[in-house]
Design an enzyme around this catalytic site. Structure first.
Site, PDB file in Angstrom:
ATOM      1  N   HIS A   1       0.818  -1.218   0.000  1.00 19.47           N
ATOM      2  CA  HIS A   1       0.000   0.000   0.000  1.00 19.47           C
ATOM      3  C   HIS A   1       0.850   1.265   0.000  1.00 19.47           C
ATOM      4  O   HIS A   1       0.353   2.354  -0.303  1.00 19.47           O
ATOM      5  CB  HIS A   1      -0.929  -0.002   1.214  1.00 19.47           C
ATOM      6  CG  HIS A   1      -2.247   0.654   0.949  1.00 19.47           C
ATOM      7  ND1 HIS A   1      -2.442   1.565  -0.059  1.00 19.47           N
ATOM      8  CD2 HIS A   1      -3.457   0.525   1.566  1.00 19.47           C
ATOM      9  CE1 HIS A   1      -3.702   1.979  -0.051  1.00 19.47           C
ATOM     10  NE2 HIS A   1      -4.341   1.356   0.924  1.00 19.47           N
ATOM     11  N   ARG A   2       2.139   1.144   0.323  1.00 21.09           N
ATOM     12  CA  ARG A   2       3.021   2.313   0.257  1.00 21.09           C
ATOM     13  C   ARG A   2       3.269   2.721  -1.192  1.00 21.09           C
ATOM     14  O   ARG A   2       3.533   3.893  -1.477  1.00 21.09           O
ATOM     15  CB  ARG A   2       4.363   2.010   0.929  1.00 21.09           C
ATOM     16  CG  ARG A   2       4.302   1.643   2.397  1.00 21.09           C
ATOM     17  CD  ARG A   2       5.659   1.177   2.896  1.00 21.09           C
ATOM     18  NE  ARG A   2       6.140   0.019   2.141  1.00 21.09           N
ATOM     19  CZ  ARG A   2       7.333  -0.553   2.333  1.00 21.09           C
ATOM     20  NH1 ARG A   2       8.145  -0.081   3.269  1.00 21.09           N
ATOM     21  NH2 ARG A   2       7.699  -1.594   1.622  1.00 21.09           N
TER      22      ARG A   2
END
Length: 437
Positions: free
Chosen positions: A410-411
Site C-alpha cells: 500500500h506504500r
C-alpha cells in the site's frame, strides 16, 4: 593469493554451503576448471579455480556454511607451504560460523543486495584463571537477553570458543524459573532477534517427540525476506472472480493447433502470464518498487513464476514477458521450472523480477493470499477454476470461475490502482482472443 574464498554468486547471497568438491587434495587444477559446487540462496553454482596449481588443502568440507570472503580451500604450487597458513574453520550448514557471528549480514529490502553491518571484532582471548571465557559479541549479547551466565556455558567452537548455539543450548537446559531473561531496554520492547534477522523462536524443551530438520539455504533466506515483507510492507488484498469458460475453450483450440504442428502445449498459467504482462503494460503504476522516499517504475516487465522445489520455493523470471508469444512463454516456463527443481538455474535467471505470479490451482486451492516478494510491490495468487452457477439472460448456467487475489504494497500502490489493474486483467481473460492480439 593461494586462498580460494567463498565468492558472492548472487545479489542476495550472504553465505554459501559447499555442496561437493570436484577435486581432491593433491589434484592439479587449471584456471577456469570447476573446483566445487556451491549452494547459494538461489541455486547450485559451480566454483571455478582462479589460477593454475595444486589443491593443497580443503578448509570447508561438504555441508559447511561459509560467509562470503572466508577461505574454503588452498591452491598452491604443490609444495604444501601454502596449506600451512592458518584459516578459520567453517561450521556445518546447520549453524552460523564464527565470522558470521562477528559480522551479521542483511539484505537491502529494495535492491536485495547484501551489505555488511559494522560489527565488533573484540572476540575474547583464550580464558585464563579468573578471566572470562572466549566468546563472540553475538554470543554475549544473546546470553544477556536470555539471562544465561556465559561463565557457565561450555564452548564447542574452535579452541573452546562459545558460540550462539552454545548459549541457546544452555538456555534450553536451564530450569524454567532461571531461564527467564532479565528485563532490559531492548528485551522488554521486543523479542530478541536472531542473526538471520527474524525473531528468535521460542525455546522448545528437548524431546524424542520431534526430529530436527535444518533449513536449507533457500528456506532460511525465504524466512528472512518474507518476514521483512510482512513487517515492512503494509499489504492490501483484492480478490476478483473471473469467468474463464471461454479462456479454457480458447486454450483447447490453441493446443490442437500446436499439437498438429508438433509443438508443445500451453497451460492456463502460460495464458495468465501473458495476460498479466499485457495488463502491466497498460497499468505501469503496478510495475513498481518502493524505495523509501521514491518509487522505482520499472521499464521492463519481468514476471517471476513461483515454483515449489524440494529445497524450497524458487522464483524463475521470464524477462520482457509482454513482448513474447504465449508459446514462447510456455517453452521458457517449462524449461526454467524443470531446471529450478533440479537446482540448475543461474542466479541471473532468478533476479530482477518486477511482479510475481503464484499459482496453486493445480492443488485444488480455489482462493489464497500470497506474501509480496521484495523488492516487488505486488504478487498475484491464482486459484483453481471451479464450476459455479451464474445467471445468463435469466437462465441458470454453469460457468468456470477462477479467483485471483492481488497482494499489493500500500506504500507503493493505492487501492484504486490495484482495483483498476484487476479490472483490466478480468476483461482480458474473459475475452481471451485479445491476449494473443
Amino acid at each position: 593469493m593461494p586462498e580460494i574464498t567463498m565468492p558472492r554468486l548472487s545479489d542476495t547471497m550472504e553465505d554459501g554451503v559447499v555442496s561437493a568438491w570436484m577435486k581432491q587434495v593433491g589434484d592439479k587444477v587449471t584456471r577456469g576448471e570447476v573446483l566445487a559446487e556451491i549452494e547459494t540462496d538461489k541455486a547450485l553454482m559451480e566454483l571455478e579455480a582462479y589460477e593454475d596449481g595444486v589443491l593443497e588443502r580443503i578448509i570447508a568440507e561438504p555441508g559447511a556454511r561459509v560467509p562470503i570472503g572466508e577461505p574454503i580451500a588452498i591452491v598452491g604450487d604443490g609444495s604444501g607451504a601454502s596449506a600451512a597458513t592458518p584459516a578459520t574453520q567453517p561450521t556445518s550448514a546447520g549453524s552460523a560460523s564464527p565470522a558470521a557471528e562477528a559480522a551479521p549480514v542483511a539484505a537491502d529490502p529494495v535492491s536485495g543486495t547484501a551489505g555488511t553491518h559494522a560489527a565488533s571484532a573484540d572476540i575474547e582471548q583464550d580464558a585464563q584463571p579468573g578471566e572470562r571465557k572466549k566468546s563472540s559479541p553475538l554470543a554475549r549479547k544473546i546470553a544477556r537477553e536470555l539471562g544465561v551466565d556465559i561463565a557457565t556455558v561450555v564452548g564447542t567452537g574452535p579452541a573452546g570458543r562459545i558460540t550462539r548455539q552454545d548459549v541457546e543450548a544452555a538456555h534450553r537446559n536451564m530450569p524454567a524459573a532461571a531461564a527467564a531473561p532479565a528485563p532490559s531496554a531492548t528485551s522488554t520492547a521486543a523479542a530478541p532477534a536472531s542473526s538471520a534477522g527474524t525473531p528468535a523462536p521460542q525455546s522448545i524443551p528437548a524431546s524424542d517427540d520431534y526430529e530436527e530438520i535444518p533449513l536449507t539455504t533457500i528456506q532460511r533466506l525465504s524466512a528472512t525476506r518474507l518476514t521483512e515483507s510482512k513487517q515492512q510492507a503494509p499489504h492490501i488484498y483484492l480478490t476478483s472472480a473471473i469467468d474463464v469458460t471461454d479462456l479454457l475453450a480458447f486454450r483447447a483450440q490453441i493446443n490442437q493447433t500446436l499439437e498438429a504442428a508438433g509443438e508443445g502445449k500451453v497451460s492456463v498459467n502460460d495464458l495468465l502470464v501473458k495476460a498479466v504482462a499485457t495488463t502491466l503494460r497498460k497499468n505501469p503504476s503496478v510495475n513498481v518498487s518502493f524505495a523509501g522516499d521514491k518509487l522505482l517504475r520499472h521499464k521492463g516487465i519481468h514476471l517471476g513464476i513461483a515454483v515449489a522445489t524440494p529445497a524450497g520455493l524458487l522464483v524463475p523470471v521470464i524477462r520482457d514477458a509482454d513482448g513474447k508469444s504465449v508459446s514462447a512463454i510456455a517453452t521458457e516456463g517449462r524449461d526454467k521450472a524443470t531446471r529450478a527443481r533440479d537446482r540448475k538455474l543461474r542466479a541471473d535467471e532468478m533476479s530482477g523480477g518486477t511482479f510475481t505470479i503464484s499459482n496453486l490451482g493445480m492443488f485444488g486451492i480455489e482462493h489464497f493470499t500470497a506474501v509480496i516478494n521484495p523488492p516487488e510491490s505486488a504478487i498475484l495468487a491464482v486459484g483453481a477454476a471451479a464450476d459455479e452457477l451464474r445467471l445468463d439472460n435469466g437462465e441458470i448456467v454453469t460457468r468456470k470461475i477462477l479467483r485471483v487475489t492481488l497482494s499489493a504494497d500500500h506504500r507503493a500502490i493505492d487501492g484504486a490502482v490495484a482495483a483498476q489493474f484487476l479490472s483490466h486483467l478480468k476483461e482480458l481473460l474473459e475475452t481471451p482472443l485479445r491476449i494473443v492480439t
